[in-house]
Design an enzyme around this catalytic site. Structure first.
Site, PDB file in Angstrom:
ATOM      1  N   GLU A 124       1.092  -1.140   0.194  1.00 11.84           N
ATOM      2  CA  GLU A 124      -0.065  -0.007   0.132  1.00 11.84           C
ATOM      3  C   GLU A 124       0.807   1.393  -0.112  1.00 11.84           C
ATOM      4  O   GLU A 124       1.329   1.651   0.955  1.00 11.84           O
ATOM      5  CB  GLU A 124      -0.859   0.041   1.247  1.00 11.84           C
ATOM      6  CG  GLU A 124      -2.367   0.751   0.908  1.00 11.84           C
ATOM      7  CD  GLU A 124      -2.348   2.057   1.538  1.00 11.84           C
ATOM      8  OE1 GLU A 124      -2.122   2.856   0.611  1.00 11.84           O
ATOM      9  OE2 GLU A 124      -2.659   2.050   2.754  1.00 11.84           O
TER      10      GLU A 124
ATOM     11  N   CYS B 281      -2.298   8.825   2.819  1.00 14.99           N
ATOM     12  CA  CYS B 281      -1.991   8.269   1.475  1.00 14.99           C
ATOM     13  C   CYS B 281      -3.111   8.702   0.728  1.00 14.99           C
ATOM     14  O   CYS B 281      -2.966   8.872  -0.457  1.00 14.99           O
ATOM     15  CB  CYS B 281      -1.481   7.024   1.510  1.00 14.99           C
ATOM     16  SG  CYS B 281      -2.563   5.936   2.231  1.00 14.99           S
TER      17      CYS B 281
HETATM   18  C1  UN1 Z   1      -3.153   6.025   4.695  1.00 12.86           C
HETATM   19  O1  UN1 Z   1      -3.275   7.188   4.736  1.00 12.86           O
HETATM   20  O2  UN1 Z   1      -2.285   5.072   4.915  1.00 12.86           O
HETATM   21  O3  UN1 Z   1      -9.012   6.617   3.630  1.00 12.86           O
HETATM   22  C2  UN1 Z   1      -4.641   5.290   5.238  1.00 12.86           C
HETATM   23  C3  UN1 Z   1      -8.380   7.119   4.682  1.00 12.86           C
HETATM   24  C4  UN1 Z   1      -8.015   6.446   5.886  1.00 12.86           C
HETATM   25  C5  UN1 Z   1      -6.947   5.532   5.773  1.00 12.86           C
HETATM   26  C6  UN1 Z   1      -5.967   6.324   5.045  1.00 12.86           C
HETATM   27  N1  UN1 Z   1      -9.088   5.744   6.358  1.00 12.86           N
HETATM   28  O4  UN1 Z   1      -8.085   8.224   4.483  1.00 12.86           O
END
Ligand code: UN1
Length: 518
Positions: free
Chosen positions: A270, A304
């Site tokens: 990821e 992310c």
């Molecule tokens: C991340 O930033 O690694 O959708 C995960 C989202 C969160 C998870 C982000 N539930 O922004």
């Protein structure tokens, strides 16, 4: 200049380090865990050091994996619904600890209180999901061409799961992996980011509490390794680790993937995102504005799934941008523990420098930068607070096609819908995406095979803030992995196809005949 409100709040709030130590004790992390030398754990709120942790040596890594490996032999025999009971208890511990653990997330990762609490809620949610799943780890029966035969698929635990997590979701991402891994029959060896190891130790203490209430879990079911790259590499290279789920940059994934492939380990990657939103002429701009602000500025641009690119139809571009500039200039930056603050610090100074670098590159590529630059330098000289930046770009060039892990939102104009989709997909990453439109045809085209090429494609909500029921992850340079909901559990199990002959004949598939004299 002194701000009376800030001074008053300073007096009320303990320092992040004091608060963190109190919370750690309350959550069951022994005070002796913090030592005087080793990995320095600090809070991005002030930059102050909370304490030091002994880093895991190669021998520690080896021992942790060995413990996990023997835990696997035991845990895989425990019926899945019973494993679910352990995860249910973990969910209960998390509910009870939500406020403390969320606060520790705020202190160690710098996110505002409601986001810190939300992260723990996400852990609770995945526990609930996994408990239900523990009674539904189902395979198929498949019609067979051979008379008197039955063919079926059976799912078995896969083995030790290595989980490498990033600083920005220091506990939730572990839980997406661990809750599923546990119900699927696997132990978990966790390497949290070296920037946020304390929240990981707090979670481990909660796992131990749940384990006691469960009546004991195998030693090694949940291991935490403290350290940086070398520790992660040891996990990646160890033959006993059947699966590695790693969250982080695309650069990290590029280094990890070939090493995992070399030993045929399963990888759930990821990695980076460079998430965009298309704002179409028919968009509800009030709604879009709020969604864009949360997605681009929330978590100080360090998700992310953060919104990094806006692709705006020329007919609404100026209107939207002028409203956004206003929203950007009014947003409150500060100690994320204070009510009303929406933007906390960046994780560290290199993150701030990365932001500065991207902004100067944007300027040289013809971008007009609004905002950006250091904030609160007087009040927090050792921390990295930044003004979120909105950048009007002439086209998708300069730093725009790549991810900078900071609150920078680039905006470009488009004329026709195909052009918008082309700009949208013309980057390396493929995590999350959105369209703001009230035109059904555009919305459906965006979600169709010829639309967004991302793992997540939303309509009239931003790209961030996904809930755990859906599989989470993305394509291209995002790495292709999926965690959390839907059928992501299948990655944590190995599939066996079983064919059973309950007849007394031996028909061969594909009509092959092979008669031996016997
Ligand atoms: C991340 O930033 O690694 O959708 C995960 C989202 C969160 C998870 C982000 N539930 O922004």
């Amino acid at each position: 200049m002194s701000n009376p409100l800030a001074n008053e709040l300073d007096a009320i709030l303990a320092t992040p380090a004091e608060e963190a130590r109190t919370i750690l004790t309350r959550l069951g992390v022994p005070a002796s865990t913090l030592v005087s030398r080793g990995l320095a754990c600090s809070s991005p709120i002030t930059g102050e050091v909370i304490g030091h942790l002994a880093e895991s040596t190669q021998a520690d890594v080896e021992a942790a994996i060995a413990r996990a490996d023997s835990a696997f032999l035991e845990w895989r025999q425990v019926p899945a619904p019973r494993r679910g009971e352990f995860v249910r208890l973990l969910g209960e511990e998390l509910r009870a600890a939500k406020s403390d653990l969320g606060r520790l997330v705020t202190i160690e990762a710098g996110k505002i209180v409601s986001e810190g609490q939300g992260e723990v809620q996400e852990m609770i949610d995945i526990c609930d999901f996994a408990v239900g799943l523990s009674r539904q780890l189902h395979g198929l029966t498949v019609s067979t061409e051979r008379p008197g035969h039955r063919m079926m698929e059976t799912w078995h635990p896969i083995g030790v799961c290595g989980v490498i997590t990033a600083f920005n979701f220091p506990v939730a991402v572990w839980s997406w992996n661990a809750a599923l891994a546990f119900v699927c029959g696997n132990p978990v060896v966790w390497k949290p980011s070296e920037k946020t190891p304390l929240t990981a130790l707090a979670v481990k203490a909660l796992v131990e509490r749940a384990g006691k209430r469960f009546g004991g879990i195998p030693q090694g079911l949940c291991e935490v390794l403290i350290g940086a790259r070398a520790v992660g590499e040891a996990l990646i290279d160890d033959e006993r680790v059947a699966l590695v789920s790693a969250t982080g940059s695309t650069a990290m994934g590029r280094a990890a993937a070939p090493r995992l492939a070399k030993r045929f380990a399963r990888a759930i990657l990821e990695l980076g995102g460079n998430n965009a939103a298309i704002v179409a002429p028919s968009a509800d701009l009030d709604l879009a504005l709020r969604a864009i602000a949360f997605a681009a500025i929330g978590t100080a641009g360090q998700r992310c799934t953060t919104l990094r690119r806006l692709i705006v139809h020329e007919s609404v571009h100026d209107k939207l941008l002028s409203r956004l500039k206003k929203a950007y200039s009014g947003v409150r930056i500060g100690d994320p523990r204070e009510p009303g603050v929406l933007v906390g610090p960046l994780i560290d100074d290199p993150a701030f420098k990365g932001m500065e670098h991207a902004l100067s590159e944007a300027r040289s590529s013809g971008g007009r930068v609004h905002g950006g630059g250091r904030a609160l330098a007087d009040r927090f000289p050792d921390a990295a607070y930044a003004h979120p930046a909105l950048v009007e770009m002439p086209s998708q060039t300069g730093p725009m096609p790549r991810e900078t892990f900071a609150p920078i939102l680039y905006a470009v104009r488009y004329r026709d819908f195909d052009e918008a989709i082309a700009i949208h997909n013309d980057v390396g990453a493929g995590l999350s995406s959105s369209i703001f439109t009230t035109d059904l045809r555009e919305a459906e085209r965006f979600m169709s095979a010829a639309g967004s090429d991302c793992g997540i494609a939303n309509v009239n909500i931003g790209p961030s803030g996904a809930e755990i029921g859906g599989a989470f992850g993305g394509e291209k340079e995002t790495g292709g992995g999926r965690e959390a909901g839907s059928d992501a559990w299948k990655s944590y199990m190995r599939r066996a196809t079983n064919t059973v002959n309950f007849s007394s004949a031996l028909p061969l598939a594909q009509g092959v005949s092979f008669d031996v004299e016997a």
